[in-house]
Design an enzyme around this catalytic site. Structure first.
Site, PDB file in Angstrom:
ATOM      1  N   CYS A  84     -31.193   4.306  35.605  1.00 15.94           N
ATOM      2  CA  CYS A  84     -31.233   5.347  36.637  1.00 15.94           C
ATOM      3  C   CYS A  84     -32.654   5.648  37.099  1.00 15.94           C
ATOM      4  CB  CYS A  84     -30.556   6.617  36.137  1.00 15.94           C
ATOM      5  SG  CYS A  84     -31.540   7.503  34.924  1.00 15.94           S
ATOM      6  N   ARG A 107     -30.359   2.886 -12.958  1.00 15.75           N
ATOM      7  CA  ARG A 107     -31.448   2.301 -13.741  1.00 15.75           C
ATOM      8  C   ARG A 107     -32.630   3.274 -13.864  1.00 15.75           C
ATOM      9  NH1 ARG A 107     -34.380  -3.472 -12.731  1.00 15.75           N
ATOM     10  NH2 ARG A 107     -35.563  -2.434 -11.110  1.00 15.75           N
ATOM     11  N   CYS A 165     -36.153   4.779  33.023  1.00 15.23           N
ATOM     12  CA  CYS A 165     -34.852   4.297  32.583  1.00 15.23           C
ATOM     13  C   CYS A 165     -34.437   3.056  33.378  1.00 15.23           C
ATOM     14  CB  CYS A 165     -33.815   5.405  32.766  1.00 15.23           C
ATOM     15  SG  CYS A 165     -32.141   4.862  32.384  1.00 15.23           S
ATOM     16  N   CYS A 172     -27.004   9.536  34.515  1.00 19.44           N
ATOM     17  CA  CYS A 172     -27.329   8.182  34.079  1.00 19.44           C
ATOM     18  C   CYS A 172     -26.035   7.493  33.639  1.00 19.44           C
ATOM     19  CB  CYS A 172     -28.341   8.267  32.940  1.00 19.44           C
ATOM     20  SG  CYS A 172     -28.914   6.685  32.325  1.00 19.44           S
ATOM     21  N   CYS A 190     -33.786   8.745  27.857  1.00 18.08           N
ATOM     22  CA  CYS A 190     -33.634   9.035  29.279  1.00 18.08           C
ATOM     23  C   CYS A 190     -33.046  10.439  29.385  1.00 18.08           C
ATOM     24  CB  CYS A 190     -32.684   8.034  29.943  1.00 18.08           C
ATOM     25  SG  CYS A 190     -32.165   8.593  31.582  1.00 18.08           S
ATOM     26  N   LYS A 228     -35.716 -16.373  -6.719  1.00 23.35           N
ATOM     27  CA  LYS A 228     -35.398 -15.705  -5.453  1.00 23.35           C
ATOM     28  C   LYS A 228     -35.170 -16.722  -4.347  1.00 23.35           C
ATOM     29  CE  LYS A 228     -35.863 -11.219  -6.293  1.00 23.35           C
ATOM     30  NZ  LYS A 228     -36.692 -10.151  -5.826  1.00 23.35           N
ATOM     31  N   TYR A 282     -22.404  -7.948 -15.374  1.00 21.86           N
ATOM     32  CA  TYR A 282     -23.017  -9.171 -15.881  1.00 21.86           C
ATOM     33  C   TYR A 282     -23.525  -9.123 -17.310  1.00 21.86           C
ATOM     34  CZ  TYR A 282     -27.094  -6.623 -14.164  1.00 21.86           C
ATOM     35  OH  TYR A 282     -28.009  -5.658 -13.914  1.00 21.86           O
ATOM     36  N   LYS A 338     -27.584 -13.491  -8.447  1.00 19.53           N
ATOM     37  CA  LYS A 338     -28.286 -12.201  -8.493  1.00 19.53           C
ATOM     38  C   LYS A 338     -27.744 -11.355  -7.348  1.00 19.53           C
ATOM     39  CE  LYS A 338     -32.909 -10.313  -9.153  1.00 19.53           C
ATOM     40  NZ  LYS A 338     -32.941  -9.231  -8.180  1.00 19.53           N
ATOM     41  N   ASP A 382       0.841  -1.200   0.000  1.00 15.94           N
ATOM     42  CA  ASP A 382       0.000   0.000   0.000  1.00 15.94           C
ATOM     43  C   ASP A 382       0.873   1.246   0.000  1.00 15.94           C
ATOM     44  OD1 ASP A 382      -2.058  -1.701   0.144  1.00 15.94           O
ATOM     45  OD2 ASP A 382      -2.710  -1.169   2.173  1.00 15.94           O
ATOM     46  N   TYR A 383       1.967   1.155   0.741  1.00 14.15           N
ATOM     47  CA  TYR A 383       2.842   2.312   0.864  1.00 14.15           C
ATOM     48  C   TYR A 383       3.433   2.699  -0.490  1.00 14.15           C
ATOM     49  CZ  TYR A 383       6.721   5.281   2.164  1.00 14.15           C
ATOM     50  OH  TYR A 383       7.602   6.328   2.244  1.00 14.15           O
ATOM     51  N   GLU A 413     -26.444 -17.373 -13.207  1.00 18.61           N
ATOM     52  CA  GLU A 413     -25.588 -16.384 -12.548  1.00 18.61           C
ATOM     53  C   GLU A 413     -26.161 -16.071 -11.184  1.00 18.61           C
ATOM     54  OE1 GLU A 413     -25.364 -12.907 -15.019  1.00 18.61           O
ATOM     55  OE2 GLU A 413     -25.131 -14.139 -16.817  1.00 18.61           O
ATOM     56  N   ASP A 436     -27.234  -8.298  -4.923  1.00 20.05           N
ATOM     57  CA  ASP A 436     -28.237  -7.416  -4.344  1.00 20.05           C
ATOM     58  C   ASP A 436     -27.624  -6.056  -4.022  1.00 20.05           C
ATOM     59  OD1 ASP A 436     -30.724  -6.778  -3.547  1.00 20.05           O
ATOM     60  OD2 ASP A 436     -30.623  -7.778  -1.606  1.00 20.05           O
ATOM     61  N   PHE A 466       2.284   1.985  -3.363  1.00 23.81           N
ATOM     62  CA  PHE A 466       1.191   2.486  -4.204  1.00 23.81           C
ATOM     63  C   PHE A 466       0.929   3.958  -3.895  1.00 23.81           C
ATOM     64  CE2 PHE A 466      -3.159   3.417  -5.275  1.00 23.81           C
ATOM     65  CZ  PHE A 466      -3.347   2.772  -6.491  1.00 23.81           C
TER      66      PHE A 466
END
Ligand code: AMP
Ligand code: ZN
Length: 664
Positions: free
Chosen positions: A405, A133, A402, A426, A420, A308, A221, A112, A31-32, A110, A114, A34
């Site tokens: 308290c 969309r 509560c 409290c 509360c 589904k 896809y 689906k 990472d460094y 494939e 979400d 990069f």
């Protein structure tokens, strides 16, 4: 190597590393390293705006602000999918297809995904547009936001069609979702409900730099366009992979409904091992020619069908409803369940959210309840099995006091939750507030953890965060698990926090609704805690992006004598309660009230610097030209449509030099 060549080679290199990391999941540099290369590129680009490239990897960090998302008509309509829920549904579908098609039909199965659907347009190998969309016919142009998602290639690999669209889903993997919620929890903000809504909400954020911070992914896809050089959906997936897109490997060919069902059965179980959420399987006719023959209904392709998954549910006993008090005093009812296996984990508790939720579902102790694990990380109760309700069952009485308290709870109009109000007496609120104060994004006190805070409070050593600054080594040494070294670290950590800048202190003191961003805004506007404490609700609302709810909460905070005393103590201890002088030195009010649009590339300053200059001098950067725009600062290559718009509205167009003169 010329500077231009160096810029090109850095871009190429960074693109390749992005690809290795985000698509292949196989980093080849640290990472460094990069970050160092990225920094070099950013510096060169800032000095040489003539080599500007809208698809440079340096732009992944975002920064572009979109106020109103432009509506774009999809060149190829984005259809929805028909749904099926059983083997019979699938067999019916297959029969309909066989009737309309001569010869064999092959299917692609494939997952689906979400999330939120997206359509990306590429021309000559570069990303030119990303559109949601919307209603299927037209969507919103969210290009600036999508560019920050690292798995979306800005430039393609190998050979590619001159122009095409590619469809996919923007998802938020579970791990990133959890991290985001951990941070919200720490900041005392309401948690995101599920990854899907968070992903789709992210696409419509106005500040692309915020989107860049969210660990979103784009899974592709489907290719749309002419001369794609493919004749099946399955080839299309492979083709997309070769161009550098992230296409999950799960896709599989099937020659019969039985094979489709095998795929479904397999993934119904194994989807829980995936890093992101899926809600079913999509089955598509493989041959593109057969797809054409089958065509579309008014809303969905006839050649595809979603199956589904059933959300996993179990029935278990609700043993007890308990109530938790958060650091803001908010009460959360919790269902304590008879432990039960659900989607691979043992579930013992579920959130009941609030009193309304309990009443709506009429949930009672002793009930058998249906527990579901949908997108939410915390399972939820979706219904009660009334047939199993004991005869002596009584409706749940929501607590009135509560649990910690015993103060009477209040519920303000418009709030879903009870609170509360015993702010200073409290225990969970006191401890929670101090824990927030010391947390990483607030005062970041090293050597002090949440448990120690609870210990310090319970031992009576502290009762608010200003007391931290009075602690001595001698006092803390006798505490459990405290040694010479750790006690020293704790005291040093507290001392070091006196250097934390004002905006973070303002966040740390835990005014309700004042999160990190709001704290920054207030700090910048008012410059000191004294000024903020004197502001009225009206004053506060006048500040950009501060609404009534926040304003009222700020005023309420400083109206409390107790709070004022604590703040005063912090000041005496040397905590930063105003902006430091060197920060202030660069700030003026010269552009106060002005709304400025920046367009094109600049020579002496980078776009980001220019925007910062505007903000530091009290102006507002806006992304689109309207009658409210005060000036347009134009560099080289200002877009012609912007120029025409500015001219038609008689808005002065300033050169970079003229603008900088304005600040002198
Ligand atoms: P629905 O929203 O239920 O009508 O389902 C259609 C949506 O499913 C599409 O708009 C896509 O965003 C999404 N989707 C997720 N994965 C796929 C996939 N593999 N193929 C097609 N659509 C998919
Ligand atoms: Zn209380």
């Amino acid at each position: 190597m010329s500077i231009e060549q160096r810029i090109h080679s850095l871009r190429e290199e960074l693109r390749e590393h992005n690809y290795n990391y985000y698509i292949l999941d196989n980093a080849t540099i640290s990472d460094y390293e990069f970050d160092m290369k990225l920094k070099e590129l950013q510096d060169l680009e800032a000095k040489h705006p003539e080599f500007y490239d809208p698809n440079s990897p340096s732009l992944r960090v975002g920064g572009e602000i979109t106020k109103n998302f432009e509506t774009v008509v999809h060149e190829h309509r984005m259809y929805s999918l028909d749904n099926s829920y059983s083997k019979e549904d699938l067999l019916d579908w297959e029969k309909r297809i066989e009737k309309n098609i001569d010869g064999n039909v092959e299917f692609v199965c494939e997952l689906k995904y979400d999330g939120a659907s997206i359509s990306l347009t590429y021309e000559n190998g570069s990303l030119v547009r990303a559109v949601t969309r919307g209603d299927g016919t037209q969507g919103d142009n969210v290009t600036a936001n999508i560019k920050t998602i690292k798995s979306v290639p800005l430039k393609l690999k190998g050979d590619y069609p001159q122009k095409f669209d590619i469809r996919g889903e923007i998802v938020l993997p579970f791990e990133g979702f959890r991290k985001m919620n951990d941070e919200r929890l720490e900041a005392g903000e309401e948690l995101y409900r599920n990854p899907r809504n968070t992903a789709s909400g992210s696409l419509k954020l106005q500040d692309s730099a915020e989107v860049a911070k969210r660990p979103l992914e784009c899974l592709l896809y489907s290719l749309k366009g002419n001369n794609l050089g493919i004749s099946t959906q399955f080839d299309g997936l492979e083709r997309a992979r070769q161009m550098g897109f992230k296409v999950p490997e799960a896709a599989k060919l099937a020659t019969s409904v039985d094979e489709v069902l095998e795929f479904i059965e397999y993934w119904d179980v194994h989807r829980h091992d995936l890093p992101y959420e899926t809600d079913g399987v999509v089955i598509k006719v493989n041959s593109l020619q057969q797809q054409d023959e089958l065509g579309y209904t008014a809303k969905a392709p006839r050649w595809a069908m979603a199956y589904k998954f059933k959300a996993e549910q179990v029935l278990t006993r609700l043993n007890e409803i308990t109530y938790q008090v958060g650091r803001t005093g908010a009460i959360t009812p919790v269902a304590n369940l008879e432990p039960v296996e659900l989607a691979g984990t043992t579930v013992k508790r579920a959130s009941l959210h609030n009193a309304d939720q309990i009443e709506k579902l009429d949930i009672r102790e002793g009930d058998e309840v249906f527990v579901e694990k949908g997108g939410e990380i915390i399972p939820k109760i979706i219904a009660v099995d009334l047939s199993k309700r004991p005869l002596d069952s009584k409706p749940t009485q929501y607590i009135t006091n509560c649990p910690e308290c015993h103060t009477e709870l209040i519920r303000q109009e418009g709030d879903a939750k009870h609170y509360c109000p015993n702010y200073n007496g409290c225990n969970p609120q006191i401890i929670g507030r101090i824990q927030h104060f010391i947390s990483r994004k607030a005062m970041d006190i090293e050597g002090l953890g949440g448990e120690t805070v609870a210990l310090l409070v319970n031992e009576g050593l502290i009762s608010n965060y200003s007391d931290l600054y009075t602690l001595t080594k001698k006092e803390v040494l006798p505490l459990e698990r405290m040694a010479e070294k750790s006690a020293e670290n704790l005291i040093n950590g507290i001392e070091a926090s006196k250097l934390i800048p004002f905006e973070r202190v303002l966040f740390a003191i835990g005014i309700r609704y004042v999160g990190e961003t709001v704290a920054k805004k207030l700090a910048k506007h008012y410059k000191s805690i004294d000024a903020i404490s004197r502001a009225s609700v009206e004053d506060l609302i006048a500040v950009d992006e501060i609404g009534e709810r926040i304003a009222e909460s700020v005023v309420e905070f400083f109206a409390s004598e107790e709070n004022r005393i604590i703040i005063h103590k912090l000041k005496d201890f040397g905590v930063q309660l105003e902006l430091s002088a060197d920060l202030l030195a660069n700030q003026t009010d010269k552009l106060k009230g002005l709304s400025i649009v920046v367009s094109g590339v600049f020579e002496t300053v980078s776009r980001t610097e220019l925007k910062k200059l505007i903000e530091d001098n009290g102006g507002k950067v806006s992304s689109s030209i309207s009658s409210k725009t005060s000036y347009v600062v134009a560099g080289a290559n200002m877009g012609p449509s912007k120029r025409i718009k500015a001219e038609s509205l008689n808005i002065p167009i300033l050169t970079e030099i003229a603008f900088l003169d304005l600040l002198k």
